[in-house]
Scaffold this motif. Structure first.
Motif, PDB file in Angstrom:
ATOM      1  N   ALA A   1       0.864  -1.178   0.000  1.00 47.05           N
ATOM      2  CA  ALA A   1       0.000   0.000   0.000  1.00 47.05           C
ATOM      3  C   ALA A   1       0.898   1.225   0.000  1.00 47.05           C
ATOM      4  O   ALA A   1       1.543   1.521   1.003  1.00 47.05           O
ATOM      5  N   ALA A   2       0.974   1.916  -1.108  1.00 45.02           N
ATOM      6  CA  ALA A   2       1.920   3.027  -1.235  1.00 45.02           C
ATOM      7  C   ALA A   2       1.611   4.122  -0.214  1.00 45.02           C
ATOM      8  O   ALA A   2       0.540   4.726  -0.251  1.00 45.02           O
ATOM      9  N   VAL A   3       2.547   4.347   0.686  1.00 42.36           N
ATOM     10  CA  VAL A   3       2.388   5.417   1.672  1.00 42.36           C
ATOM     11  C   VAL A   3       2.390   6.760   0.952  1.00 42.36           C
ATOM     12  O   VAL A   3       3.265   7.033   0.129  1.00 42.36           O
ATOM     13  N   GLN A   4       1.408   7.591   1.238  1.00 41.95           N
ATOM     14  CA  GLN A   4       1.365   8.943   0.677  1.00 41.95           C
ATOM     15  C   GLN A   4       2.096   9.935   1.567  1.00 41.95           C
ATOM     16  O   GLN A   4       2.858  10.775   1.085  1.00 41.95           O
ATOM     17  N   ARG A   5       1.845   9.846   2.874  1.00 46.49           N
ATOM     18  CA  ARG A   5       2.416  10.828   3.792  1.00 46.49           C
ATOM     19  C   ARG A   5       2.309  10.324   5.225  1.00 46.49           C
ATOM     20  O   ARG A   5       1.557   9.376   5.512  1.00 46.49           O
ATOM     21  N   LEU A   6       3.045  10.966   6.111  1.00 44.88           N
ATOM     22  CA  LEU A   6       2.922  10.758   7.548  1.00 44.88           C
ATOM     23  C   LEU A   6       1.676  11.481   8.043  1.00 44.88           C
ATOM     24  O   LEU A   6       1.478  12.658   7.742  1.00 44.88           O
ATOM     25  N   GLY A   7       0.833  10.790   8.807  1.00 43.44           N
ATOM     26  CA  GLY A   7      -0.388  11.393   9.302  1.00 43.44           C
ATOM     27  C   GLY A   7      -0.300  11.854  10.747  1.00 43.44           C
ATOM     28  O   GLY A   7      -0.549  13.016  11.060  1.00 43.44           O
ATOM     29  N   HIS A   8       0.059  10.925  11.662  1.00 39.20           N
ATOM     30  CA  HIS A   8       0.105  11.313  13.070  1.00 39.20           C
ATOM     31  C   HIS A   8       1.008  10.388  13.872  1.00 39.20           C
ATOM     32  O   HIS A   8       1.392   9.316  13.412  1.00 39.20           O
ATOM     33  N   VAL A   9       1.314  10.830  15.072  1.00 46.38           N
ATOM     34  CA  VAL A   9       2.060  10.027  16.037  1.00 46.38           C
ATOM     35  C   VAL A   9       1.311  10.067  17.357  1.00 46.38           C
ATOM     36  O   VAL A   9       0.695  11.077  17.712  1.00 46.38           O
ATOM     37  N   VAL A  10       1.333   8.951  18.086  1.00 44.47           N
ATOM     38  CA  VAL A  10       0.687   8.841  19.390  1.00 44.47           C
ATOM     39  C   VAL A  10       1.770   8.592  20.437  1.00 44.47           C
ATOM     40  O   VAL A  10       2.605   7.697  20.272  1.00 44.47           O
ATOM     41  N   LEU A  11       1.752   9.393  21.493  1.00 44.07           N
ATOM     42  CA  LEU A  11       2.740   9.301  22.562  1.00 44.07           C
ATOM     43  C   LEU A  11       2.045   9.055  23.893  1.00 44.07           C
ATOM     44  O   LEU A  11       0.959   9.583  24.148  1.00 44.07           O
ATOM     45  N   GLN A  12       2.684   8.264  24.743  1.00 46.06           N
ATOM     46  CA  GLN A  12       2.201   8.036  26.106  1.00 46.06           C
ATOM     47  C   GLN A  12       3.098   8.799  27.067  1.00 46.06           C
ATOM     48  O   GLN A  12       4.306   8.868  26.882  1.00 46.06           O
ATOM     49  N   THR A  13       2.491   9.385  28.115  1.00 43.34           N
ATOM     50  CA  THR A  13       3.246  10.159  29.081  1.00 43.34           C
ATOM     51  C   THR A  13       2.688   9.967  30.479  1.00 43.34           C
ATOM     52  O   THR A  13       1.474   9.781  30.658  1.00 43.34           O
ATOM     53  N   THR A  14       3.559  10.009  31.465  1.00 45.99           N
ATOM     54  CA  THR A  14       3.129   9.933  32.862  1.00 45.99           C
ATOM     55  C   THR A  14       2.667  11.292  33.371  1.00 45.99           C
ATOM     56  O   THR A  14       2.092  11.383  34.445  1.00 45.99           O
ATOM     57  N   LYS A  15       2.956  12.357  32.608  1.00 47.81           N
ATOM     58  CA  LYS A  15       2.586  13.727  32.991  1.00 47.81           C
ATOM     59  C   LYS A  15       1.670  14.288  31.913  1.00 47.81           C
ATOM     60  O   LYS A  15       2.007  15.240  31.216  1.00 47.81           O
ATOM     61  N   TYR A  16       0.495  13.699  31.800  1.00 45.50           N
ATOM     62  CA  TYR A  16      -0.383  13.988  30.670  1.00 45.50           C
ATOM     63  C   TYR A  16      -0.793  15.454  30.589  1.00 45.50           C
ATOM     64  O   TYR A  16      -0.618  16.102  29.559  1.00 45.50           O
TER      65      TYR A  16
END
Length: 377
Positions: free
Chosen positions: A176-191
């Protein structure tokens, strides 16, 4: 008699904030970033990383003995930078400044210096560290790669609207040809501290908040955050942030042409022995059609298509967090996706839980109970 109960009732995040709840945006942010530029990783085996990347649908834009740059078909910067390291780890995200002067403004406001990026990328960066310890780059004047030939979406016969006549549908089983970067998800202890830091420093705004069942009065534990480009619509989320027992990368997502590209690309990955984590389905927050995979180093990556686009007028929605509320349709969220599959990753998360409960942060015993309810809901 047909059961009329909708299992998603109350899960769609179309309810606004109650009085006194988090507004989801800063009153006077330092700058407003334009988009997510790229993600940076370190891995010991670049050959293995490149082999998976090509099967996933990336194109290699640069390869040296110590660095791998991966791009999509859209014009712009590479989506992913991987440098050789002694262990696999996520290094940080880079965001694109809306204007070159924003890099200077941000540097002045934070006491940081502006530095030149490597020649292969061009441009400049100001490097910051968020409250969770993640490195955050804001870049400008980078080199632009030209667009590549794109994978075309298929023509559909929808109801009585016949767009395809005397022709069959035979999508090839290929990456599936990637078109672009969409998002990143991060976890944090200090939300909350980390959320406010991004809103104030980068000018991003919240599309949706999630909270633990029975704990709304304690505030949200996850936010889907988009860039604020005024009247220009942007992805429902460019960054998502979730409270958890450790500061870590959760997953990143890459846009593909349509459902057929995503599904056929998934078959291509499956036939080559790669591990599907969860999919195919359609999310609730963001509405994307999704398919999640584990790369050989254990990083979670997502193909997506057909996501929501919001302009600056949409205020945050609020909804309870639950495993069943992660998708409108599709298979149930897997133990691997939820991080509770027995194995190295689950053991590492368990150790993080024990450590987090011993430290002074937002992840306390009540939050742990809320998280456990999510995993079993």
């Amino acid at each position: 008699m047909i059961d009329q109960h909708d299992p998603h009732t109350g899960l769609h995040s179309d309810q606004g904030a109650l009085r006194g709840e988090h507004p989801g945006r800063a009153r006077n942010p330092i700058i407003k970033v334009h988009d997510l530029a790229w993600l940076e990783f370190e891995k010991p085996d670049l050959d293995r990383a490149e082999l998976f990347a090509r099967a996933f649908g990336f194109t290699t834009s640069l390869r040296t003995p110590d660095e791998l740059q991966l791009r999509g078909t859209n014009a712009g910067v590479p989506c992913v930078l991987i440098r050789r390291g002694t262990r696999s780890r996520f290094v940080g995200a880079a965001f694109k400044a809306a204007d070159p002067t924003d890099v200077l403004r941000l540097a002045d406001a934070t006491g940081r210096t502006v530095a030149a990026l490597p020649e292969s990328l061009g441009g400049v960066t100001v490097d910051l560290v968020d409250p969770g310890g993640a490195r955050v780059r804001v870049v400008s004047a980078t080199l632009e790669l030209p667009a590549l030939p794109a994978q075309q979406p298929l023509a559909f016969n929808v109801g009585h609207d016949a767009a395809r006549v005397n022709a069959t549908q035979r999508p090839p089983r290929e990456p599936a040809a990637v078109q672009r970067l969409g998002h990143v998800v991060l976890q944090t202890t200090k939300y909350l501290a980390t959320l406010d830091w991004y809103l104030e420093h980068l000018g991003v705004i919240v599309s949706d908040f999630l909270y633990y069942q029975g704990q709304r009065e304690r505030g949200p534990v996850m936010s889907f955050i988009r860039c604020d480009r005024g009247s220009t619509p942007t992805d429902h989320h460019t960054l998502a942030m979730v409270l958890g027992p450790a500061n870590r990368y959760v997953h990143s997502a890459y846009q593909v042409a349509d459902l057929d590209a995503l599904a056929a690309g998934g078959e291509y990955l499956r036939e080559r022995g790669y591990q599907r984590s969860w999919g195919v389905g359609r999310h609730i927050q963001g509405s994307q059609i999704f398919d999640y995979w584990r790369d050989p180093d254990g990083f979670l990556v997502e193909h997506f298509s057909d996501g929501d686009l919001f302009d600056c007028t949409i205020q945050p929605g609020w909804a309870p967090m639950s495993a069943s509320g992660l998708a409108q349709w599709g298979p149930p969220a897997t133990r691997d996706f939820l991080g509770i599959k027995p194995g190295r990753e689950a053991f590492r998360e368990l150790r993080a839980v024990v450590g987090a409960l011993r430290r002074d942060n937002e992840f306390d015993l009540d939050r742990l109970r809320g998280l456990l309810k999510v995993a079993t809901s």
